[in-house]
Scaffold this motif. Structure first.
Motif, PDB file in Angstrom:
ATOM      1  N   ALA A   5       0.895  -1.172   0.065  1.00  0.00           N
ATOM      2  CA  ALA A   5       0.090   0.079  -0.001  1.00  0.00           C
ATOM      3  C   ALA A   5       0.716   1.147  -0.120  1.00  0.00           C
ATOM      4  O   ALA A   5       0.418   2.251  -0.480  1.00  0.00           O
ATOM      5  N   LEU A   6       2.039   1.048   0.569  1.00  0.00           N
ATOM      6  CA  LEU A   6       3.100   2.382   0.685  1.00  0.00           C
ATOM      7  C   LEU A   6       4.070   2.375  -0.044  1.00  0.00           C
ATOM      8  O   LEU A   6       5.152   3.252   0.144  1.00  0.00           O
ATOM      9  N   GLY A   7       4.269   1.433  -1.026  1.00  0.00           N
ATOM     10  CA  GLY A   7       5.545   1.508  -1.989  1.00  0.00           C
ATOM     11  C   GLY A   7       6.740   1.154  -1.267  1.00  0.00           C
ATOM     12  O   GLY A   7       7.683   1.821  -1.475  1.00  0.00           O
ATOM     13  N   ALA A   8       6.701   0.088  -0.410  1.00  0.00           N
ATOM     14  CA  ALA A   8       7.969  -0.321   0.212  1.00  0.00           C
ATOM     15  C   ALA A   8       7.942  -1.778   0.304  1.00  0.00           C
ATOM     16  O   ALA A   8       7.398  -2.511  -0.493  1.00  0.00           O
ATOM     17  N   ARG A   9       8.988  -1.951   0.854  1.00  0.00           N
ATOM     18  CA  ARG A   9       9.501  -3.766   0.839  1.00  0.00           C
ATOM     19  C   ARG A   9       9.023  -4.173   2.301  1.00  0.00           C
ATOM     20  O   ARG A   9       8.939  -3.385   3.252  1.00  0.00           O
ATOM     21  N   VAL A  27      -3.553  11.855   0.218  1.00  0.00           N
ATOM     22  CA  VAL A  27      -2.406  12.287  -1.066  1.00  0.00           C
ATOM     23  C   VAL A  27      -1.720  10.800  -1.083  1.00  0.00           C
ATOM     24  O   VAL A  27      -1.568   9.987  -0.349  1.00  0.00           O
ATOM     25  N   GLU A  28      -1.204  10.757  -2.458  1.00  0.00           N
ATOM     26  CA  GLU A  28      -0.332   9.518  -2.642  1.00  0.00           C
ATOM     27  C   GLU A  28       0.793   9.507  -1.881  1.00  0.00           C
ATOM     28  O   GLU A  28       1.538  10.663  -1.711  1.00  0.00           O
ATOM     29  N   ALA A  58      -7.873   2.332   2.763  1.00  0.00           N
ATOM     30  CA  ALA A  58      -7.799   3.729   2.543  1.00  0.00           C
ATOM     31  C   ALA A  58      -7.138   4.243   1.324  1.00  0.00           C
ATOM     32  O   ALA A  58      -7.461   4.918   0.577  1.00  0.00           O
ATOM     33  N   VAL A  59      -6.108   3.494   1.016  1.00  0.00           N
ATOM     34  CA  VAL A  59      -5.285   3.497  -0.260  1.00  0.00           C
ATOM     35  C   VAL A  59      -6.025   3.423  -1.345  1.00  0.00           C
ATOM     36  O   VAL A  59      -6.132   4.101  -2.367  1.00  0.00           O
ATOM     37  N   THR A  88      -8.303   8.239  -4.350  1.00  0.00           N
ATOM     38  CA  THR A  88      -8.603   9.180  -5.304  1.00  0.00           C
ATOM     39  C   THR A  88     -10.218   9.684  -5.188  1.00  0.00           C
ATOM     40  O   THR A  88     -10.661  10.763  -5.164  1.00  0.00           O
ATOM     41  N   GLU A  89     -10.948   8.662  -5.229  1.00  0.00           N
ATOM     42  CA  GLU A  89     -12.470   8.831  -5.154  1.00  0.00           C
ATOM     43  C   GLU A  89     -12.876   9.660  -3.726  1.00  0.00           C
ATOM     44  O   GLU A  89     -13.721  10.641  -3.918  1.00  0.00           O
ATOM     45  N   ARG A  90     -12.344   9.233  -2.769  1.00  0.00           N
ATOM     46  CA  ARG A  90     -12.521   9.711  -1.417  1.00  0.00           C
ATOM     47  C   ARG A  90     -11.979  11.315  -1.387  1.00  0.00           C
ATOM     48  O   ARG A  90     -12.459  12.267  -0.775  1.00  0.00           O
TER      49      ARG A  90
END
Length: 413
Positions: free
Chosen positions: A63-67, A197-198, A266-267, A271-273
């Protein structure tokens, strides 16, 4: 079994403080709480608990772009911030005793400011508060100057992803780029940003990132610190050696599972939220402007964007100051009318204190004391905004009248 969380009475406009648990997260929590097993045990119950933890770790990382190996589970945002500030400071000091300086923005949450100043009082740290502009955005030129002048002495930089009071989205990638030119690691508190936000850990370039469950529809008491594997990070608590040895303690499997479910949700719906919340926020701001034209919106223009094209302000945040009124009076009067909000300021020993965020932005003490923060979330509706706008005229009149009386008698006791 489907578990439905109870609805908050009236209009709940304080989602930046805490959010209702989402039905999916609550259901996951209850299901996992019905099972027995310590995730450090080797028998079948322990292995099942460990599997739930590791699947949750993978979900959080995705979800957060991590390993997954970069995800360290904690008891929430405050612990994660303390682990980052103290742990990186001590880790860097152990490598080079000259690394005594800690750079933090002047508008950080106290979960970052307080451990930084604790290090100054107990561990020989030197704290530099990076200034911000009139909308709360960190001054990159000031950061650049500090890095140029003291690069060999700086242990870390910490700048939040988005401000919890006025909703300002910070130039985190630029902060990381500047710091890394001098070999300095960067931590960011992304608690308010996630789900609005992203937030991409790898793409941001930061070395450590804080997130917590109860701001995104998860339970209170669980969160994570994302930390790069090569980051010097000393443990703050010691014991069983869980979580890479930097965060000992029996893992709260139900909370971790519910946190992962809430974060993924949540992720996925961000966008729509964000579009829906921004619409409600703009209606709220426009309504306040009609009712109380002397009220001042603090923070960035809601229509503004960052240089990268993202929103300059969190879509769920509206922070206003009301001249001649105390924020506490406004809050209590709204609460009695069934509207729950926040002053966004500290209250110490029963005495209201102006927000350090507003003061850092150049707002005067008198104006800063009349602050209210309205923050929206997944359960917010137009009816919540309408209830606020219906109650606000009388509330502002009464609070301003109380402020006049207080001023005539020399201010609050």
């Amino acid at each position: 079994m489907t578990v439905t969380p109870p609805e908050a009475p009236g209009a709940y406009l304080d989602h930046a403080a805490t959010t209702p648990m989402s039905p999916a997260a609550l259901e996951a929590f209850v299901a996992e709480a019905g099972r027995t097993g310590n995730a450090s045990s080797l028998h079948s119950a322990g292995r099942a608990a460990r599997r739930a933890v590791e699947e949750s770790r993978e979900s959080v990382a995705d979800a957060l772009g991590a390993r997954p190996s970069e995800v360290v589970f904690t008891a929430g945002g405050t612990e994660s911030d303390n682990l980052a500030i103290k742990g990186i400071f001590w880790g860097r000091r152990s490598q080079d005793s000259r690394r005594r300086r800690v750079l933090v923005s002047a508008v950080e949450h106290h979960a970052v400011l307080d451990p930084a100043f604790w290090l100054a009082g107990h561990a020989g740290a030197e704290i530099t508060l990076l200034p911000v502009d009139a909308v709360g955005r960190v001054d990159l030129d000031a950061l650049r100057a500090e890095l140029t002048a003291h690069a060999d002495e700086i242990a870390l930089v910490s700048v939040m992803w988005a401000n919890n009071e006025v909703g300002t989205v910070q130039p985190v990638r630029d902060v990381a780029r500047l710091a890394h030119q001098h070999g300095v690691p960067v931590h960011t508190d992304a608690i308010q940003a996630v789900g609005q936000v992203e937030v991409d850990f790898a793409a941001s370039g930061v070395d450590a990132l804080t997130v917590t469950g109860h701001k995104i529809g998860g339970p209170v008491g669980v969160g994570a610190l994302l930390a790069r594997r090569d980051l010097p990070l000393e443990a703050v608590s010691h014991g069983g050696g869980q979580e890479r040895g930097v965060r000992s303690g029996t893992l709260d499997v139900p909370a971790i599972r519910a946190f992962a479910v809430a974060l993924a949700e949540a992720v996925a719906h961000r966008t729509e939220r964000a579009i829906a919340l921004a619409g409600l926020r703009d209606a709220l701001i426009a309504g306040v402007a009609r009712i109380a034209p002397d009220a001042v919106l603090r923070g960035p223009d809601p229509a503004g964007t960052t240089p990268s094209g993202g929103p300059a302000r969190l879509p769920a945040n509206a922070h206003l100051t009301f001249p001649g009124a105390e924020g506490d009076s406004l809050l209590y009067l709204l609460d009695s009318a069934g509207v729950q909000a926040s002053t966004g300021s500290a209250c110490q020993a029963g005495v209201p204190q102006p927000s350090h965020v507003l003061l850092a932005m150049g707002v005067g003490e008198t104006d800063a004391r009349g602050a209210l923060r309205f923050s929206l979330g997944a359960t917010s509706t137009q009816a919540d905004v309408d209830r606020l706008l219906a109650a606000l005229p009388g509330v502002v009149r009464r609070a301003q009248a109380a402020g006049l009386v207080s001023a005539r008698h020399g201010g609050a006791a």
